[in-house]
Scaffold this active site. Structure first.
Site, short mmCIF file in Angstrom:
data_model
loop_
_atom_site.label_atom_id
_atom_site.label_comp_id
_atom_site.label_asym_id
_atom_site.label_seq_id
_atom_site.Cartn_x
_atom_site.Cartn_y
_atom_site.Cartn_z
N ASP A 82 -0.24 -6.22 -16.72
CA ASP A 82 -0.47 -4.62 -16.41
C ASP A 82 -0.68 -4.04 -17.83
O ASP A 82 0.45 -3.58 -18.68
CB ASP A 82 0.88 -4.35 -15.81
CG ASP A 82 1.19 -4.96 -14.43
OD1 ASP A 82 0.01 -5.30 -13.74
OD2 ASP A 82 2.35 -5.04 -13.96
N ASP A 135 0.62 -12.92 -7.73
CA ASP A 135 1.20 -12.03 -8.65
C ASP A 135 2.89 -12.14 -8.56
O ASP A 135 3.15 -13.13 -7.66
CB ASP A 135 0.84 -10.57 -8.31
CG ASP A 135 1.08 -9.38 -9.30
OD1 ASP A 135 1.44 -9.99 -10.31
OD2 ASP A 135 1.10 -8.26 -8.79
#
Length: 906
Positions: A582, A507
Site C-alpha cells: 500500500d 492479499d
C-alpha cells in the site's frame, strides 16, 4: 458480535484516514524483548567453546559439540559442504527439552552434500577442506569461531565478534518441576540457569499480552565480511538498495506485517520477509540465507576505509537475531553474482514462469462497482486504443466479503462478465483473502470448522480476529490437508461463476488481524503443535502456494497459474508475483519502487511491481504519467488505487496525458516477446529479470550504489523527479556502446550521460552486442498478438558482432516443460551475416509468427542483402539505410520465426 462492530469501524477509519503509518502500532527493537536482550550482548569474548573430542566425520557432514562455559548448556554444530560451492551451518541444542522448529517446505530438496576432509587438527582447532581453490573451513575451539578462507584470504567469519547466543528451552523457575530441573545434568555438566529478565516468560505490547509458554528461545549469530562495504537484500523494506549501517538505530526487521502508508527510508518490517543477504565487492559476491521463519532482526555495521580517519581495511559485520527455531544458515560462496543467484535457486527454486498475459498491463482499483462498471472500463480501453490484459476486482465483489462468492446485486452473472472479457481475449483477477467470515450460513466457514482446519488460539479454540468481513477465522495453511482442501475450492464446480480466464490475488496474508498485536496474529496462537511465533513469516507463502496449486489443479495440471501475493518468504518466487503493497501517490514512492524491486530480484523474486500511481492519495497528471512510464519497464505492471481516491483510468487526465500513458503501455506491449524471454531465462537459471547494474558490472565500483536505473538487458533510467528537465544516466562498460532505443543515437560506455527529457521521454538504451525481439503491431491484449510477426533489433558491438535469443511457446501451458514444446533460437551477427540457429533441436513446436523487419544499429551501408533459408534457397531482401543514424532496416525477410536462416550483407 454486534458490540464489536463500532470498534471495527473505528479501527478501519484509523487505517484509512491516517496520513502515514502509525509507528506506535509496531514494535521497535527495544519493545521486542528478545531483540533487546540480544542487543544488550556486546561484541567480545564468546562463552562458547568447541569440544574438539566430540568431532564426528561422516560422508556428508561433520558434527561437533559446543558448550557455553557460563551456563554449561551444550549445542550441536553440524557442518555440510554442499554442491555448487556452498556451506551449511546448523546449530541446535544437543538435548532440547522439546523439539525446536525447523522450517519445512522452503528448500526444494535436501541439498546434496559433498565429502569434507580434515586437513589438520590440534588442541586449538580443526581445518576442513571445502574442495576447490584452496578453500578451507577453520573451526577455532576457544572461543568458538568459524572462518571460511581461500588461500591466505578470509572470505567470511562466524562468531568472530562473539555474538553467538542460543537461549535454551527451560522450565520456568516458579513451577513445581523447577526443583527437578535445577538438578538435571546435561551430559555430566551442571546446568546453571541465568536470572530471568523482563519479557522472557510473558510480554505485553499495548493491550496485547503474549503468554510465551516455552519461555525464551531466541538465537543470534554474527558474520563478518572482510574487505566488504556493500551488502544488499533482506527485503522487504522501503529503503535504499545498499543496506545501511544500523549502529545507533533499529536493526532491519523481518516480520510480515500489514503496514499501510509505510514510511520511506525506514528499517521497519513490511509485508514480506526474505532472510537472504548478498555481499559484494569488486573481487567477490557472496550470500547468506538464514533459514528461519520467526521474527528476525538484522544489524549491519560497516567501517569504510578512510571514512573515520582509520586506515583499517573496510569490513561489514552482520548480526542475525531470531525469536525461536534453530540456526540453519547457508553460506553461498559465489564467487560471481550469477553464481550466488544459481546457488540460491538450487536451494529454493527459480521464479515461476508466468503465462504471457500476466506480463501485460493490469487494471485494478478498490473497487470496480459492478458488472456494468467492468464493461465500461473494458470498453474505455478499446475506445482509447490502450491495450490491457487483466481487470481486477477487490473485496467488494464478493457477497459480504465472503471469498469464493459474488455479490448478488452487483455481480449477478459473473460468467457472462467473464465471457465478455474472454471474447476480447482478456482476463480477470478476483481477490481471495485468507480470513474467512465466521458465519454459519457460509459454506467455506462451515467446512473449515467441521474439518477442524482453522488455526487455534493458545487455549485450543479456533483463533478469531477482525478483518474486512468482521469476525473472521484464519485457516491453518501450514497444514498440508488444509492446503489441499483450499486448492480444491478453485475448481470450476466449487468456485461458482469462475472460468478459465479468472485468476487470483491473495492479499492480507501476513496474516492481517485488525485487532491483533501489530495488526497480526498472536504469537501464542497454534498451528498444530507449533506456535505462530515459530512460523509467522512463512504463512503468506503457504497461502500463495495453496492458491497456485488450486489454479493448476482446476485445469488438470495443464495451465500455468497467475497468483499475486502481498506476504512472502524465501521460496515464494515458485508460486507467482508480489507487489510492494500500500504505497502512496508521492514522488518518493515512485523512486523507491526501483530499489524495492531490485532488492527482491537479488533474492530470487523477479516478478515484482508497485501500484502505478500510488495506492493512497491522488496523483497529479505528471506523477501518474511518469509512474506509467516507469512501471512499463518493471516486471509486474498494474495500476491500482484506494476506494477513497478519485477514479484514474488512463483516459481521465485529458487527451495529452492519455496519449502519453497510451504510448508507455504500447512500449510495454511491443517488448512483450523480450519480457517473456527474460522470464524464461529467470525460470531456467535463477538470474533476476530486473537487475542492479553491479550484477553485470561487478568490478565497476561506480555501479555499487546505483538505484535509479537498472538492467533488463536494456538499461532503463525512468524519470522520477517532478518537473525534471533532464536525467543523468550512468552507462557502464568501458569500451562498450549503448544505443538510445528511441533515436538509435550511439553513446560510449563508462560515462555519465546527461539526457534532456520532455514529458514523453523514457530513457532506455540497448547494449551494443545484443539482439532483442519486439512486436511492431500492438493489439488490445497480448493474446491477440501471439501469432503476430517479430521485429529484431540487432545492436552491433564496437567489434561489429551481436548475440541474442528468441523464445516462443504456446504462452500459457506447461507443455514447454512437459512435452518440450517450444522454440529457442540463437540469433548471431558477425562478419556481416545474421543467422538464426536452433538451440533446442529435440523440442517440438511450430509457430505461425514470422520475421517482419530487422533493424541493424551501427551497421555500414551494404550494396545488397540476401536471405538464405535452410533448404539453400537464396533471395534478395529489401532494405533502406539511414546514414545519419547508421541504421540498416531490412523489410519483410518473410522467414518463419522458428526456421534456420542467414541474412548476408554485401
Amino acid at each position: 458480535h454486534a458490540a464489536m462492530v463500532p470498534v471495527l469501524v473505528a479501527l478501519l477509519f484509523l487505517c484509512l484516514c491516517a496520513e502515514a503509518v502509525d509507528r506506535s502500532n509496531f514494535k521497535t527493537c527495544d519493545q521486542s524483548s528478545f531483540c533487546k536482550r540480544q542487543r544488550e550482548l556486546k561484541p567480545g569474548q564468546s562463552p562458547y567453546r568447541a569440544l574438539l573430542d566430540t568431532l564426528e566425520l561422516s560422508d556428508s557432514r561433520i558434527t561437533l559439540q559446543l558448550i557455553n562455559d557460563i551456563n554449561k548448556v551444550r549445542l550441536l554444530l553440524e557442518l555440510y559442504r554442499l554442491q555448487g560451492n556452498m556451506t551449511r551451518v546448523k546449530i541446535n541444542e544437543l538435548k532440547p527439552l522439546r523439539p525446536r522448529y525447523e522450517v519445512p517446505d522452503v528448500l526444494i530438496a535436501d541439498p546434496p552434500a559433498e565429502p569434507m576432509a580434515v586437513v589438520s587438527r590440534d588442541e586449538n582447532g580443526v581445518v576442513l577442506s571445502l574442495g576447490p581453490d584452496e578453500q578451507r573451513l577453520i573451526v577455532s575451539a576457544q572461543p568458538f569461531r568459524l572462518d571460511i578462507v581461500e588461500g591466505p584470504q578470509v572470505l567470511l567469519s562466524l562468531n568472530s565478534r562473539g555474538l553467538l547466543s542460543f537461549e535454551h528451552l527451560r522450565v520456568r523457575k516458579d513451577t513445581t518441576v523447577s526443583s527437578m530441573w535445577d538438578s538435571i545434568k546435561n551430559d555430566g555438566q551442571e546446568v546453571s540457569e541465568e536470572e530471568d529478565k523482563p519479557g522472557m516468560w510473558e510480554e505485553t505490547f499495548k493491550t496485547h499480552s503474549d503468554s510465551k509458554p516455552n519461555g525464551p528461545t531466541s538465537i543470534s549469530l554474527d558474520f563478518s565480511f572482510p574487505g566488504v562495504e556493500h551488502v544488499y537484500g533482506i527485503p522487504e523494506h522501503a529503503d535504499t538498495l545498499k543496506l545501511k549501517n544500523t549502529d545507533g538505530g533499529d536493526p532491519y526487521r523481518l516480520y510480515n506485517l500489514d503496514v499501510f502508508q509505510y514510511e520511506l527510508h525506514n528499517p521497519m518490517a513490511l509485508y514480506g520477509a526474505v532472510p537472504v543477504l548478498v555481499s559484494h565487492n569488486s573481487q567477490r559476491t557472496m550470500g547468506i540465507f538464514w533459514l528461519n521463519a520467526a521474527e528476525t532482526w538484522v544489524d549491519i555495521s560497516s567501517n569504510t576505509a578512510g571514512e573515520t580517519g582509520s586506515s583499517d581495511a573496510p569490513q561489514t559485520d552482520v548480526r542475525w537475531v531470531s525469536e525461536s527455531g534453530i540456526i540453519d544458515v547457508f553460506i553461498m560462496l559465489g564467487p560471481r553474482p550469477n553464481d550466488v543467484f544459481a546457488q540460491y535457486a538450487s536451494l529454493t527454486g527459480t521464479q515461476a514462469f508466468p503465462p504471457l498475459t500476466a506480463l501485460g498491463y493490469h487494471q485494478c482499483r478498490w473497487n470496480y462497482n459492478n458488472q456494468e462498471d467492468v464493461k465500461a472500463v473494458d470498453q474505455g480501453f478499446d475506445e482509447h486504443d490502450i491495450p490491457y490484459d487483466f481487470i481486477w476486482l477487490d473485496i467488494e465483489h464478493a457477497d459480504g466479503k465472503r471469498y469464493f462468492t459474488w455479490d448478488p446485486q452487483n455481480f449477478p452473472q459473473p460468467k457472462e462478465m467473464l465471457q465478455g472479457l474472454m471474447d476480447k481475449k482478456r482476463k480477470m483477477v478476483t481477490i481471495v483473502d485468507p480470513h474467512i467470515r465466521v458465519d454459519s450460513g457460509y459454506k467455506i466457514h462451515n467446512e473449515l470448522r467441521s474439518k477442524n482446519l482453522y488455526a487455534k488460539n493458545k487455549d485450543g479454540a479456533d483463533f478469531e480476529g477482525w478483518c474486512w468481513p468482521g469476525n473472521s477465522g484464519y485457516p491453518d495453511f501450514t497444514n498440508p490437508e488444509m492446503r489441499e482442501w483450499w486448492a480444491s475450492r478453485f475448481s470450476y464446480n466449487q468456485y461458482e461463476g469462475s472460468m478459465e480466464n479468472l485468476y487470483t490475488w491473495n492479499d492480507m496474508n501476513e496474516p492481517s488481524v485488525f485487532n491483533g498485536p501489530e495488526v497480526t496474529m498472536h504469537k501464542d496462537a497454534l498451528h498444530g503443535s507449533w506456535e505462530h511465533r515459530d512460523l509467522h513469516n512463512i504463512y503468506g507463502l503457504y497461502v500463495q502456494k495453496a492458491t497456485a496449486e488450486g489454479l493448476i489443479q482446476r485445469s488438470g495440471g495443464v495451465e500455468r497459474p497467475f497468483v499475486l501475493t502481498r506476504a512472502f518468504f524465501a521460496g515464494s518466487q515458485r508460486y507467482g508475483a508480489v507487489w510492494t503493497g500500500d504505497n502512496a501517490a508521492e514522488w518518493g514512492h515512485l523512486k523507491i519502487s526501483i530499489p524495492m524491486c531490485l532488492s527482491l530480484g537479488l533474492v530470487g523474486i523477479s516478478f515484482c511491481g508497485a501500484d502505478i500511481g500510488g495506492f493512497f492519495k491522488h496523483p497529479g497528471p505528471e506523477l501518474l504519467v511518469r509512474w506509467y512510464q516507469a512501471g512499463a519497464y518493471q516486471p509486474f505492471f498494474r495500476g491500482h488505487a484506494h476506494m477513497d481516491t478519485p477514479r484514474r483510468e488512463p483516459w481521465l487526465f485529458g487527451p495529452d496525458n492519455t496519449a502519453l500513458i497510451r504510448e508507455a503501455i504500447r512500449q510495454r506491449y511491443a517488448l512483450l516477446p523480450y519480457w517473456y524471454q527474460q522470464f524464461y531465462n529467470a525460470h531456467r537459471t535463477g538470474q533476476p529479470v530486473m537487475r542492479a547494474l553491479w550484477v553485470e558490472y561487478p568490478e565497476d565500483q561506480t555501479t555499487f550504489a546505483i538505484e535509479d536505473e537498472y538492467l533488463i538487458d536494456l538499461l532503463v533510467h525512468p524519470v522520477t523527479d517532478e518537473g525534471a528537465k533532464g536525467v543523468t544516466a550512468y552507462l557502464p562498460g568501458k569500451g562498450e556502446i549503448w544505443y538510445d532505443v528511441h533515436t538509435f543515437q550511439k553513446h560510449k560506455g563508462a560515462q555519465n550521460l546527461y539526457i534532456p527529457v520532455t514529458m514523453s521521454s523514457i530513457p532506455v538504451f540497448q547494449r551494443g552486442g545484443s539482439i532483442i525481439s519486439r512486436k511492431g503491431r500492438v493489439r488490445r491484449s497480448s493474446t491477440c498478438m501471439e501469432n503476430d510477426p517479430y521485429t529484431l533489433y540487432v545492436a552491433l558491438s564496437p567489434e561489429g558482432t551481436a548475440e541474442g535469443e528468441l523464445y516462443i511457446d504456446d504462452f500459457h501451458t506447461f507443455n514447454y516443460h512437459k512435452e518440450k514444446q517450444f522454440i529457442c533460437r540463437r540469433l548471431h551477427f558477425s562478419d556481416n551475416a545474421l543467422t538464426s540457429s536452433n538451440l533446442a533441436p529435440d523440442s517440438k513446436f511450430t509457430t505461425a509468427a514470422w520475421i517482419e523487419k530487422v533493424f541493424i544499429l551501427g551497421a555500414p551501408r551494404p550494396a545488397s542483402v540476401s536471405l538464405t533459408t535452410a533448404d539453400g534457397k537464396e533471395s534478395a531482401v529489401e532494405f533502406e539505410f539511414d546514414s545519419a543514424a547508421s541504421v540498416l532496416i531490412l523489410r519483410k525477410p518473410g522467414v518463419n520465426a522458428g526456421a534456420d536462416w542467414t541474412v548476408l550483407l554485401q
